[in-house]
Design an enzyme around this catalytic site. Structure first.
Site, PDB file in Angstrom:
ATOM      1  N   ASN A  89       0.807  -1.223   0.000  1.00  9.39           N
ATOM      2  CA  ASN A  89       0.000   0.000   0.000  1.00  9.39           C
ATOM      3  C   ASN A  89       0.845   1.280   0.000  1.00  9.39           C
ATOM      4  O   ASN A  89       0.367   2.327  -0.427  1.00  9.39           O
ATOM      5  CB  ASN A  89      -0.918  -0.030   1.227  1.00  9.39           C
ATOM      6  CG  ASN A  89      -1.516   1.322   1.544  1.00  9.39           C
ATOM      7  OD1 ASN A  89      -2.466   1.757   0.905  1.00  9.39           O
ATOM      8  ND2 ASN A  89      -0.939   2.020   2.534  1.00  9.39           N
ATOM      9  N   TYR A 157       2.769   9.920 -11.671  1.00 10.81           N
ATOM     10  CA  TYR A 157       1.980   9.073 -10.753  1.00 10.81           C
ATOM     11  C   TYR A 157       1.104   8.110 -11.555  1.00 10.81           C
ATOM     12  O   TYR A 157       1.027   6.917 -11.247  1.00 10.81           O
ATOM     13  CB  TYR A 157       1.142   9.990  -9.858  1.00 10.81           C
ATOM     14  CG  TYR A 157       0.293   9.279  -8.816  1.00 10.81           C
ATOM     15  CD1 TYR A 157       0.869   8.765  -7.655  1.00 10.81           C
ATOM     16  CD2 TYR A 157      -1.083   9.146  -8.980  1.00 10.81           C
ATOM     17  CE1 TYR A 157       0.085   8.135  -6.688  1.00 10.81           C
ATOM     18  CE2 TYR A 157      -1.871   8.519  -8.027  1.00 10.81           C
ATOM     19  CZ  TYR A 157      -1.285   8.021  -6.880  1.00 10.81           C
ATOM     20  OH  TYR A 157      -2.064   7.392  -5.920  1.00 10.81           O
ATOM     21  N   SER A 160       3.232   5.337 -12.821  1.00  9.90           N
ATOM     22  CA  SER A 160       3.646   4.370 -11.778  1.00  9.90           C
ATOM     23  C   SER A 160       2.499   3.420 -11.445  1.00  9.90           C
ATOM     24  O   SER A 160       2.709   2.224 -11.253  1.00  9.90           O
ATOM     25  CB  SER A 160       4.134   5.105 -10.514  1.00  9.90           C
ATOM     26  OG  SER A 160       3.055   5.654  -9.773  1.00  9.90           O
ATOM     27  N   LYS A 161       1.289   3.932 -11.415  1.00 10.72           N
ATOM     28  CA  LYS A 161       0.152   3.086 -11.034  1.00 10.72           C
ATOM     29  C   LYS A 161      -0.283   2.177 -12.195  1.00 10.72           C
ATOM     30  O   LYS A 161      -0.724   1.052 -11.958  1.00 10.72           O
ATOM     31  CB  LYS A 161      -1.013   3.960 -10.554  1.00 10.72           C
ATOM     32  CG  LYS A 161      -0.705   4.690  -9.224  1.00 10.72           C
ATOM     33  CD  LYS A 161      -0.427   3.716  -8.086  1.00 10.72           C
ATOM     34  CE  LYS A 161      -0.300   4.405  -6.735  1.00 10.72           C
ATOM     35  NZ  LYS A 161      -0.059   3.467  -5.627  1.00 10.72           N
TER      36      LYS A 161
HETATM   37  N1  LIG Z   1      -6.030   8.847  -1.295  1.00 14.17           N
HETATM   38  C1  LIG Z   1      -6.483   8.491  -2.476  1.00 14.17           C
HETATM   39  O1  LIG Z   1      -7.489   9.040  -2.956  1.00 14.17           O
HETATM   40  C2  LIG Z   1      -5.837   7.364  -3.238  1.00 14.17           C
HETATM   41  C3  LIG Z   1      -6.459   6.937  -4.418  1.00 14.17           C
HETATM   42  C4  LIG Z   1      -5.901   5.896  -5.146  1.00 14.17           C
HETATM   43  C5  LIG Z   1      -4.763   5.263  -4.685  1.00 14.17           C
HETATM   44  N2  LIG Z   1      -4.166   5.686  -3.529  1.00 14.17           N
HETATM   45  C6  LIG Z   1      -2.976   4.942  -3.090  1.00 14.17           C
HETATM   46  O2  LIG Z   1      -3.228   4.387  -1.823  1.00 14.17           O
HETATM   47  C7  LIG Z   1      -2.007   4.237  -1.108  1.00 14.17           C
HETATM   48  C8  LIG Z   1      -2.127   4.916   0.246  1.00 14.17           C
HETATM   49  O3  LIG Z   1      -2.384   6.299   0.027  1.00 14.17           O
HETATM   50  P1  LIG Z   1      -2.974   7.288   1.141  1.00 14.17           P
HETATM   51  O4  LIG Z   1      -3.882   8.195   0.432  1.00 14.17           O
HETATM   52  O5  LIG Z   1      -3.437   6.523   2.302  1.00 14.17           O
HETATM   53  O6  LIG Z   1      -1.633   8.111   1.464  1.00 14.17           O
HETATM   54  P2  LIG Z   1      -0.954   8.575   2.838  1.00 14.17           P
HETATM   55  O7  LIG Z   1       0.068   9.569   2.436  1.00 14.17           O
HETATM   56  O8  LIG Z   1      -1.984   8.936   3.828  1.00 14.17           O
HETATM   57  O9  LIG Z   1      -0.234   7.238   3.351  1.00 14.17           O
HETATM   58  C9  LIG Z   1       0.881   6.693   2.710  1.00 14.17           C
HETATM   59  C10 LIG Z   1       1.706   5.938   3.744  1.00 14.17           C
HETATM   60  O10 LIG Z   1       2.826   5.348   3.050  1.00 14.17           O
HETATM   61  C11 LIG Z   1       3.989   5.559   3.834  1.00 14.17           C
HETATM   62  N3  LIG Z   1       5.183   5.560   2.988  1.00 14.17           N
HETATM   63  C12 LIG Z   1       5.552   6.482   2.079  1.00 14.17           C
HETATM   64  N4  LIG Z   1       6.741   6.165   1.545  1.00 14.17           N
HETATM   65  C13 LIG Z   1       7.133   4.995   2.116  1.00 14.17           C
HETATM   66  C14 LIG Z   1       8.270   4.166   1.980  1.00 14.17           C
HETATM   67  N5  LIG Z   1       9.287   4.503   1.167  1.00 14.17           N
HETATM   68  N6  LIG Z   1       8.335   3.029   2.706  1.00 14.17           N
HETATM   69  C15 LIG Z   1       7.335   2.693   3.561  1.00 14.17           C
HETATM   70  N7  LIG Z   1       6.232   3.460   3.767  1.00 14.17           N
HETATM   71  C16 LIG Z   1       6.132   4.594   3.038  1.00 14.17           C
HETATM   72  C17 LIG Z   1       3.765   6.926   4.489  1.00 14.17           C
HETATM   73  O11 LIG Z   1       4.609   7.107   5.633  1.00 14.17           O
HETATM   74  C18 LIG Z   1       2.292   6.859   4.842  1.00 14.17           C
HETATM   75  O12 LIG Z   1       2.066   6.292   6.116  1.00 14.17           O
HETATM   76  C19 LIG Z   1      -0.921   4.829  -2.002  1.00 14.17           C
HETATM   77  O13 LIG Z   1      -0.299   3.793  -2.738  1.00 14.17           O
HETATM   78  C20 LIG Z   1      -1.708   5.751  -2.916  1.00 14.17           C
HETATM   79  O14 LIG Z   1      -1.021   5.964  -4.129  1.00 14.17           O
HETATM   80  C21 LIG Z   1      -4.673   6.712  -2.794  1.00 14.17           C
END
Ligand SMILES: NC(=O)c1ccc[n+]([C@@H]2O[C@H](COP(=O)([O-])OP(=O)(O)OC[C@H]3O[C@@H](n4cnc5c(N)ncnc54)[C@H](O)[C@@H]3O)[C@@H](O)[C@H]2O)c1
Length: 266
Positions: A89, A157, A160-161
């Site tokens: 994640n 981004y 990457s996805k």
């Molecule tokens: N928020 C959205 O709308 C959304 C939509 C689609 C996909 N996503 C994906 O969901 C996932 C979580 O996103 P989120 O919105 O909860 O983001 P967020 O920023 O709240 O959480 C991301 C977490 O990843 C951790 N992280 C970052 N780099 C890291 C590393 N190198 N090693 C280990 N941990 C690391 C951060 O410390 C954080 O706790 C991501 O992959 C994001 O791309 C999010």
């Protein structure tokens, strides 16, 4: 969706979607390893998991660093004896300061690739031997609807996805003979720290958003683009992750499933 006795690693489990996935999997009976770059945040979520009466562990992890990944894998096998579920994640939208730039620079491209795509490969390769040994496992990669369609503003981004979706197919084919299922979830729009920063970035590029709070920018995007008219939540993503991690999904592999209220229908 019984996950009793299973051990799950959730990368990026300290925040947003990762926290939601950790809590839902724990609710279904799994022991959870919350692994994150932010060890304090990971510890707090592990404490919440423990409130369910499940085994939990927090550990510092940097998915860009192979030695950190090896250390986490060893520590989890040492403590739990096995790894049943990996949720990849952890994700970023760029290098430090990405939200202050309207166009990604080379550091954004490199760092986003290292975390979002290379990090997923390295984590999957690290847990695969343990899963192969027990002839089974579930790997769930958090991609995004951003991987379904390119865009001019977060091209790095998107790429990457899209890579995560393709990687999911390749890994699924390679690990299928070992009874390991690999699937991706494509979340839609979720109010997390990541989206809060994206909202601020969007606002500074669009006069129509001037004066709105970050939350209002997000709500406008939800209203303008989601057919079902509501945002998604970390629990929504956790519920699909729990299903994919369960034996109920044993014949599903190599898929990428949108959880986005109908925003993308392909
Ligand atoms: N928020 C959205 O709308 C959304 C939509 C689609 C996909 N996503 C994906 O969901 C996932 C979580 O996103 P989120 O919105 O909860 O983001 P967020 O920023 O709240 O959480 C991301 C977490 O990843 C951790 N992280 C970052 N780099 C890291 C590393 N190198 N090693 C280990 N941990 C690391 C951060 O410390 C954080 O706790 C991501 O992959 C994001 O791309 C999010």
């Amino acid at each position: 969706m019984d996950l009793t006795g299973k051990t799950a690693i959730v990368t990026g489990g300290a925040s947003g979607i990762g926290r939601g996935i950790s809590l839902v999997l724990a609710g279904q009976g799994a022991g959870i390893v919350v692994a994150d770059l932010n060890p304090q945040g990971a510890e707090a979520v592990a404490a919440e998991v423990a409130e369910f009466g499940r085994e939990s562990m927090s550990i510092a992890l940097d998915v860009t660093d192979p030695s950190s990944i090896d250390a986490v894998t060893e520590a989890v096998v040492g403590r739990f004896g096995k790894i049943d579920i990996l949720v990849n994640n952890a994700g970023v939208a760029g290098a430090a300061g990405w939200d202050e730039r309207q166009q990604a620079n080379i550091d954004d491209w490199d760092y986003t690739y290292q975390v979002n795509l290379r990090g997923v490969v390295l984590m999957a390769e690290a847990v695969a031997p343990s899963m192969m040994e027990q002839r089974g496992g579930k790997i769930i990669n958090i991609a995004s609807i951003a991987g379904r369609q390119g865009s001019p503003t977060i091209t790095h981004y998107n790429a990457s996805k899209a890579g995560v979706i393709s990687l999911t197919q390749g890994l699924a084919a390679r690990l299928a003979p070992h009874n390991i299922n690999v699937n991706a979830i494509c979340p839609g729009l979720l109010w997390t720290p990541l989206w809060e920063r994206l909202a601020a970035r969007n606002r500074s590029a669009d006069d129509q958003l001037a004066g709105l709070t970050e939350r209002q920018v997000f709500e406008k995007r939800v209203a303008d683009s989601i057919p079902l008219g509501r945002e998604q939540t970390p629990e929504d993503i956790g519920k699909l992750a729990a299903f994919l991690a369960s034996e109920d999904a044993h014949n599903i592999t190599g898929q990428a499933i949108n959880v986005d209220g109908g925003l993308r229908m392909n």
